[in-house]
Design an enzyme around this catalytic site. Sequence first.
Site, PDB file in Angstrom:
ATOM      1  N   GLY A   1      13.207   1.927   3.845  1.00 10.73           N
ATOM      2  CA  GLY A   1      13.102   0.485   3.606  1.00 10.73           C
ATOM      3  C   GLY A   1      14.327  -0.336   3.966  1.00 10.73           C
TER       4      GLY A   1
ATOM      5  CG  ASP B   1      13.674  -1.332   0.206  1.00 10.00           C
ATOM      6  OD1 ASP B   1      14.127  -0.810  -0.843  1.00 10.00           O
ATOM      7  OD2 ASP B   1      12.618  -0.942   0.744  1.00 10.00           O
TER       8      ASP B   1
ATOM      9  CG  ASP C   1       9.819  -2.036  -8.758  1.00  5.61           C
ATOM     10  OD1 ASP C   1       9.707  -2.964  -9.566  1.00  5.61           O
ATOM     11  OD2 ASP C   1       8.873  -1.286  -8.474  1.00  5.61           O
TER      12      ASP C   1
ATOM     13  CG  PHE D   1       3.483  -3.887  -3.334  1.00  2.00           C
ATOM     14  CD1 PHE D   1       4.151  -2.891  -4.030  1.00  2.00           C
ATOM     15  CD2 PHE D   1       3.295  -3.732  -1.971  1.00  2.00           C
ATOM     16  CE1 PHE D   1       4.622  -1.756  -3.384  1.00  2.00           C
ATOM     17  CE2 PHE D   1       3.762  -2.604  -1.313  1.00  2.00           C
ATOM     18  CZ  PHE D   1       4.421  -1.615  -2.024  1.00  2.00           C
ATOM     19  CB  VAL D   2       7.373  -8.016  -1.292  1.00  2.00           C
ATOM     20  CG1 VAL D   2       7.157  -9.179  -2.239  1.00  2.00           C
ATOM     21  CG2 VAL D   2       8.464  -7.091  -1.826  1.00  2.00           C
TER      22      VAL D   2
ATOM     23  NE  ARG E   1       8.573   1.843   6.610  1.00  2.00           N
ATOM     24  CZ  ARG E   1       8.832   2.166   5.352  1.00  2.00           C
ATOM     25  NH1 ARG E   1       9.574   1.375   4.605  1.00  2.00           N
ATOM     26  NH2 ARG E   1       8.342   3.273   4.828  1.00  2.00           N
TER      27      ARG E   1
HETATM   28  P1  IMP Z   1      12.644   1.731  -7.939  1.00  2.00           P
HETATM   29  O1  IMP Z   1      13.107   3.161  -7.990  1.00  2.00           O
HETATM   30  O2  IMP Z   1      11.467   1.490  -8.853  1.00  2.00           O
HETATM   31  O3  IMP Z   1      13.740   0.716  -8.157  1.00  2.00           O
HETATM   32  O4  IMP Z   1      12.011   1.504  -6.536  1.00  2.00           O
HETATM   33  C1  IMP Z   1      12.766   1.309  -5.461  1.00  2.00           C
HETATM   34  C2  IMP Z   1      11.997   1.679  -4.214  1.00  2.00           C
HETATM   35  O5  IMP Z   1      10.567   1.445  -4.339  1.00  2.00           O
HETATM   36  C3  IMP Z   1      12.457   0.785  -3.120  1.00  2.00           C
HETATM   37  O6  IMP Z   1      13.497   1.401  -2.392  1.00  2.00           O
HETATM   38  C4  IMP Z   1      11.218   0.577  -2.289  1.00  2.00           C
HETATM   39  O7  IMP Z   1      11.165   1.569  -1.285  1.00  2.00           O
HETATM   40  C5  IMP Z   1      10.059   0.790  -3.206  1.00  2.00           C
HETATM   41  N1  IMP Z   1       9.440  -0.496  -3.633  1.00  2.00           N
HETATM   42  C6  IMP Z   1       9.536  -1.092  -4.837  1.00  2.00           C
HETATM   43  N2  IMP Z   1       8.856  -2.256  -4.866  1.00  2.00           N
HETATM   44  C7  IMP Z   1       8.333  -2.396  -3.636  1.00  2.00           C
HETATM   45  C8  IMP Z   1       7.503  -3.437  -3.022  1.00  2.00           C
HETATM   46  O8  IMP Z   1       7.146  -4.468  -3.613  1.00  2.00           O
HETATM   47  N3  IMP Z   1       7.166  -3.222  -1.726  1.00  2.00           N
HETATM   48  C9  IMP Z   1       7.534  -2.120  -1.014  1.00  2.00           C
HETATM   49  N4  IMP Z   1       8.309  -1.142  -1.555  1.00  2.00           N
HETATM   50  C10 IMP Z   1       8.690  -1.285  -2.846  1.00  2.00           C
HETATM   51 MG    MG Z   2      12.953   2.519  -0.563  1.00  4.59          MG
END
Ligand code: IMP
Ligand code: MG
Length: 193
Positions: free
Chosen positions: A38, A94, A97, A146-147, A159
Amino acid sequence: MQILLSEEELSQGVARLAEHVRHDLGQQPLTVVGVLTGSIVLVADLIRRLDCPVRVGMVWASSYRGTATRPGQLDLRLDLLPDLTNQHVLVVDDIFDTGHTLKALLTELEQRGAASVRSLVLLRKIGRAEVAIEPDYVGFEIPDRFVVGYGLDFDDGWRHLPYLAALDADEIASGKPRAISQVGAIERSTDTP
Ligand code: IMP
Ligand code: MG
């Protein structure tokens, strides 16, 4: 699909992020560690705005499978990582979350003898964090949607979009986002004076 951040807004956000990094690190050499896949677009744009000596390494992290929009089991692959001993390290992802990806990565990287480890994300989703850590640099706060675009994917597609778009609930449910290239074309043509 709805455009959340235009190409122009993203570019201004990356310029602001680079300015903060330059302010904090000055001319010290920096190792940028991008999180595949990402972060590819962000890393490419960010490093071209830095003027210190820069090395680039990559790690791979994934917590989504196919059309799921909520994280699953986290996979980390660190075998592409350069030697970090005595280096100033900037982890670039990127989006922050739940924060589990960044937390797991920082835990790994902090054991490798770096002089400092900082983290930078383009986006942070409001109200989703499940960990106590915060990224050092955040480009934009976005709503819990979701983006896709600017490196972020849905089912491994989208992407390449130069802007950031939020999927509608029905697009997520059907697994079929609609006609985004036309939305982009319309936006770009109305931007032209
Ligand atoms: P986290 O571990 O929940 O913080 O997620 C982080 C990873 O989830 C990011 O590096 C993204 O690859 C993916 N991710 C989280 N939200 C989105 C979204 O809205 N679109 C696409 N990928 C996402
Ligand atoms: Mg990622």
